[in-house]
Design an enzyme around this catalytic site. Structure first.
Site, mmCIF file in Angstrom:
data_model
loop_
_atom_site.group_PDB
_atom_site.id
_atom_site.type_symbol
_atom_site.label_atom_id
_atom_site.label_comp_id
_atom_site.label_asym_id
_atom_site.label_seq_id
_atom_site.Cartn_x
_atom_site.Cartn_y
_atom_site.Cartn_z
ATOM 1 N N ARG A 1 0.813 -1.212 0.000
ATOM 2 C CA ARG A 1 0.000 0.000 0.000
ATOM 3 C C ARG A 1 0.853 1.271 0.000
ATOM 4 O O ARG A 1 0.339 2.345 -0.188
ATOM 5 C CB ARG A 1 -0.906 0.018 1.237
ATOM 6 C CG ARG A 1 -2.117 -0.857 1.124
ATOM 7 C CD ARG A 1 -2.849 -0.935 2.447
ATOM 8 N NE ARG A 1 -3.342 0.350 2.917
ATOM 9 C CZ ARG A 1 -4.473 0.912 2.522
ATOM 10 N NH1 ARG A 1 -5.227 0.297 1.670
ATOM 11 N NH2 ARG A 1 -4.867 2.068 3.012
ATOM 12 N N ARG B 1 7.862 7.207 -5.162
ATOM 13 C CA ARG B 1 7.944 7.827 -6.489
ATOM 14 C C ARG B 1 9.106 8.808 -6.625
ATOM 15 O O ARG B 1 9.584 9.347 -5.629
ATOM 16 C CB ARG B 1 6.618 8.496 -6.842
ATOM 17 C CG ARG B 1 6.143 9.572 -5.915
ATOM 18 C CD ARG B 1 4.912 10.251 -6.495
ATOM 19 N NE ARG B 1 3.696 9.484 -6.270
ATOM 20 C CZ ARG B 1 2.710 9.863 -5.451
ATOM 21 N NH1 ARG B 1 2.821 10.991 -4.786
ATOM 22 N NH2 ARG B 1 1.643 9.127 -5.300
ATOM 23 N N ARG C 1 -7.093 -6.105 14.447
ATOM 24 C CA ARG C 1 -6.346 -5.112 15.195
ATOM 25 C C ARG C 1 -7.328 -3.977 15.463
ATOM 26 O O ARG C 1 -8.122 -3.608 14.588
ATOM 27 C CB ARG C 1 -5.176 -4.618 14.334
ATOM 28 C CG ARG C 1 -4.232 -3.708 15.083
ATOM 29 C CD ARG C 1 -3.319 -4.483 15.991
ATOM 30 N NE ARG C 1 -2.347 -3.584 16.609
ATOM 31 C CZ ARG C 1 -1.877 -3.749 17.831
ATOM 32 N NH1 ARG C 1 -2.280 -4.766 18.576
ATOM 33 N NH2 ARG C 1 -0.994 -2.915 18.336
ATOM 34 N N ARG D 1 -0.525 8.257 14.652
ATOM 35 C CA ARG D 1 -0.652 9.524 13.943
ATOM 36 C C ARG D 1 -1.558 10.496 14.686
ATOM 37 O O ARG D 1 -2.340 10.099 15.552
ATOM 38 C CB ARG D 1 -1.134 9.335 12.516
ATOM 39 C CG ARG D 1 -2.385 8.534 12.354
ATOM 40 C CD ARG D 1 -2.598 8.199 10.872
ATOM 41 N NE ARG D 1 -3.498 7.069 10.765
ATOM 42 C CZ ARG D 1 -3.650 6.330 9.691
ATOM 43 N NH1 ARG D 1 -2.969 6.573 8.607
ATOM 44 N NH2 ARG D 1 -4.497 5.327 9.683
ATOM 45 N N GLU E 1 -4.261 8.616 17.329
ATOM 46 C CA GLU E 1 -4.723 7.279 16.994
ATOM 47 C C GLU E 1 -3.789 6.243 17.616
ATOM 48 O O GLU E 1 -2.622 6.155 17.240
ATOM 49 C CB GLU E 1 -4.708 7.178 15.458
ATOM 50 C CG GLU E 1 -5.473 6.037 14.894
ATOM 51 C CD GLU E 1 -5.582 6.155 13.363
ATOM 52 O OE1 GLU E 1 -5.968 7.231 12.854
ATOM 53 O OE2 GLU E 1 -5.261 5.171 12.694
ATOM 54 N N TYR F 1 -9.841 -5.653 4.101
ATOM 55 C CA TYR F 1 -9.507 -4.250 4.259
ATOM 56 C C TYR F 1 -9.945 -3.537 2.996
ATOM 57 O O TYR F 1 -9.396 -3.773 1.932
ATOM 58 C CB TYR F 1 -7.999 -4.079 4.469
ATOM 59 C CG TYR F 1 -7.667 -2.668 4.845
ATOM 60 C CD1 TYR F 1 -7.577 -2.318 6.179
ATOM 61 C CD2 TYR F 1 -7.506 -1.688 3.888
ATOM 62 C CE1 TYR F 1 -7.317 -1.014 6.540
ATOM 63 C CE2 TYR F 1 -7.255 -0.383 4.237
ATOM 64 C CZ TYR F 1 -7.156 -0.057 5.568
ATOM 65 O OH TYR F 1 -6.913 1.235 5.923
ATOM 66 N N ASP G 1 -11.002 0.093 0.956
ATOM 67 C CA ASP G 1 -11.133 1.543 0.898
ATOM 68 C C ASP G 1 -12.596 1.873 0.606
ATOM 69 O O ASP G 1 -13.365 1.009 0.195
ATOM 70 C CB ASP G 1 -10.241 2.101 -0.210
ATOM 71 C CG ASP G 1 -8.772 2.118 0.205
ATOM 72 O OD1 ASP G 1 -8.506 2.084 1.421
ATOM 73 O OD2 ASP G 1 -7.903 2.144 -0.676
HETATM 74 N N1 UDP Z 1 3.290 2.394 7.094
HETATM 75 C C1 UDP Z 1 4.563 2.652 7.593
HETATM 76 N N2 UDP Z 1 4.931 3.939 7.841
HETATM 77 C C2 UDP Z 1 4.117 4.993 7.589
HETATM 78 C C3 UDP Z 1 2.824 4.736 7.055
HETATM 79 C C4 UDP Z 1 2.441 3.442 6.832
HETATM 80 O O1 UDP Z 1 5.312 1.717 7.833
HETATM 81 O O2 UDP Z 1 4.526 6.149 7.837
HETATM 82 C C5 UDP Z 1 2.878 0.967 6.828
HETATM 83 C C6 UDP Z 1 2.182 0.332 8.021
HETATM 84 O O3 UDP Z 1 2.563 -1.024 8.085
HETATM 85 C C7 UDP Z 1 0.719 0.443 7.644
HETATM 86 C C8 UDP Z 1 0.744 0.295 6.134
HETATM 87 O O4 UDP Z 1 1.976 0.906 5.746
HETATM 88 O O5 UDP Z 1 -0.050 -0.543 8.265
HETATM 89 C C9 UDP Z 1 -0.420 0.934 5.416
HETATM 90 O O6 UDP Z 1 -0.460 2.297 5.764
HETATM 91 P P1 UDP Z 1 -1.643 3.269 5.374
HETATM 92 O O7 UDP Z 1 -1.353 4.590 6.008
HETATM 93 O O8 UDP Z 1 -1.860 3.186 3.921
HETATM 94 O O9 UDP Z 1 -2.871 2.550 6.060
HETATM 95 P P2 UDP Z 1 -4.123 3.054 6.895
HETATM 96 O O10 UDP Z 1 -3.791 2.726 8.304
HETATM 97 O O11 UDP Z 1 -4.280 4.520 6.659
HETATM 98 O O12 UDP Z 1 -5.239 2.265 6.365
#
Ligand code: UDP
Length: 369
Positions: free
Chosen positions: A170, A174, A247, A278, A298, A346, A348
């Site tokens: 995910r 880039r 989780r 975050r 969170e 999961y 979106d």
């Molecule tokens: N992730 C990470 N560092 C970051 C953001 C995300 O390692 O700064 C990893 C983490 O394992 C997470 C996954 O990428 O579960 C997906 O993150 P995303 O923010 O896309 O998922 P969300 O929790 O927003 O659904």
């Protein structure tokens, strides 16, 4: 007598109900919570829209979904450009030229490509078997250790080498100076929040909140020919094959007497010694100019009965269990399962809408009712 009883007034249930109603079917929607909208629910405090269950940023490349959802809300032009706070410094996400410049001083895409290749050189896996291998192979060691390892381990409560590689797919990487997190064609937040959007979806459809279907299913079942259940599939079957693992998250909402706390909607906290993953500052989703602000921290946590299940843990053991539940579901065709919890997936928001629309089509084709 209704055609469909829809258990769960979240996005999946609301879209299913709206489209089915448009096809002339009679729908009844019930929900255990006090409010409609499931996890996309937003409230308004001090004129600020609060994403009650974490940031929800709508993005899609699906024209049909985008056109459909715009019938129920006006979207603003918010673009998600999250920041990462790691070891005392702020970096741009997703990993892009701004991040690489700050990390290594590289200026051009060629320089960055070379640096990343050097960073990944010692990690060549034919087929990465876990998240750690996948991340090291994709991004190399600096990025892995600054941004991924500790964040991921607190998010999932497991060591990175014990997590499936699929989670990290995910994260985009880039070689442009573009801080837009999503690659999708369309992106934005419904003006005024998601609550109004879901209210509009459910307009004219009977909805009862604070109703626990599972406590009284006989009575509710008798009201409709068919049931769409959007809660946990294992709970529907009384956990007869054991519990599916999730989780969970805890949200701490805080009102601050200042105009701006962090200058951005989303800041990730990537270090292990910070207990939350975050902070979101809600006003920035709508370019708010209020004199006060609301933030939400969170905290990931282990899931226990009674908590909200957020992320399905789709490892081999849980997927085997899920297969058994799905087989059982196939033998009870009067009940349909949908949404993140019903499908143990999961999803979106755009995937959720697309899946609900698809289910309606399948139902109508199979002449379910
Ligand atoms: N992730 C990470 N560092 C970051 C953001 C995300 O390692 O700064 C990893 C983490 O394992 C997470 C996954 O990428 O579960 C997906 O993150 P995303 O923010 O896309 O998922 P969300 O929790 O927003 O659904």
């Amino acid at each position: 007598m209704y055609d469909y009883l829809i258990v769960g007034a979240g996005l999946y249930g609301a879209v299913f109900a709206q489209v089915m109603t448009g096809q002339g079917k009679r729908c009844l929607v019930i929900d255990r919570r006090k409010h409609i909208g499931g996890n996309i629910y937003t409230s308004v405090k001090d004129g600020i829209v609060i994403h009650q269950y974490g940031a929800h940023i709508f993005h899609t490349s699906n024209d049909e979904v985008w056109k459909y959802i715009n019938r129920f809300a006006r979207f603003n032009h918010f673009v998600n450009s999250p920041l990462a706070y790691s070891k005392g410094k702020i970096y741009n996400l997703p990993f892009n030229m701004n991040t690489f410049n700050r990390l290594w001083g590289v200026i051009t895409p060629d320089e960055a490509r070379e640096k990343i290749a050097e960073q990944c050189a010692e990690y060549r896996f034919e087929r990465p078997s876990n998240l750690e291998e996948q991340a090291l192979q994709l991004c190399g060691k600096d990025i892995y250790h600054l941004f991924i390892k500790e964040y991921t381990e607190k998010q999932w409560g497991r060591k990175a080498h014990l997590l499936p590689a699929s989670i990290i797919k995910r994260i985009p990487l880039r070689l442009t100076y573009d801080n837009n997190y999503f690659d999708d064609v369309y992106q934005g937040i419904p003006i005024g929040g998601y609550h109004g959007l879901v209210q509009n979806l459910l307009e004219g459809i009977p909805v009862y909140t604070e109703v626990d279907y599972l406590k009284n299913r006989g009575e509710w079942d008798s009201k409709a020919r068919r049931v769409l259940f959007t809660g946990c599939i294992d709970e529907y079957y009384n956990h007869c094959f054991g519990q599916l693992s999730y989780r969970s998250l805890r949200f701490e909402h805080e009102h601050l007497d200042k105009a701006d706390f962090q200058g951005n909607a989303v800041v990730n906290y990537n270090d292990a010694d910070v207990p939350f993953t975050r902070i979101i500052e809600h006003k920035h989703f709508e370019f708010g100019r209020q004199s006060t602000t609301w933030i939400t921290k969170e905290y990931p946590q282990a899931y226990e009965k009674g908590m909200e299940p957020f992320y399905p843990i789709r490892d081999a053991e849980n997927l085997k269990r899920l297969e058994k539940y799905n087989e059982l579901a196939a033998s009870t065709p009067r009940v349909l399962f949908g949404g993140r919890l019903g499908l143990y997936a999961y999803m979106d928001m755009d995937d959720t809408i697309e899946a609900a629309m698809m289910m309606v089509k399948q139902e109508l084709n199979s002449k379910g009712v």
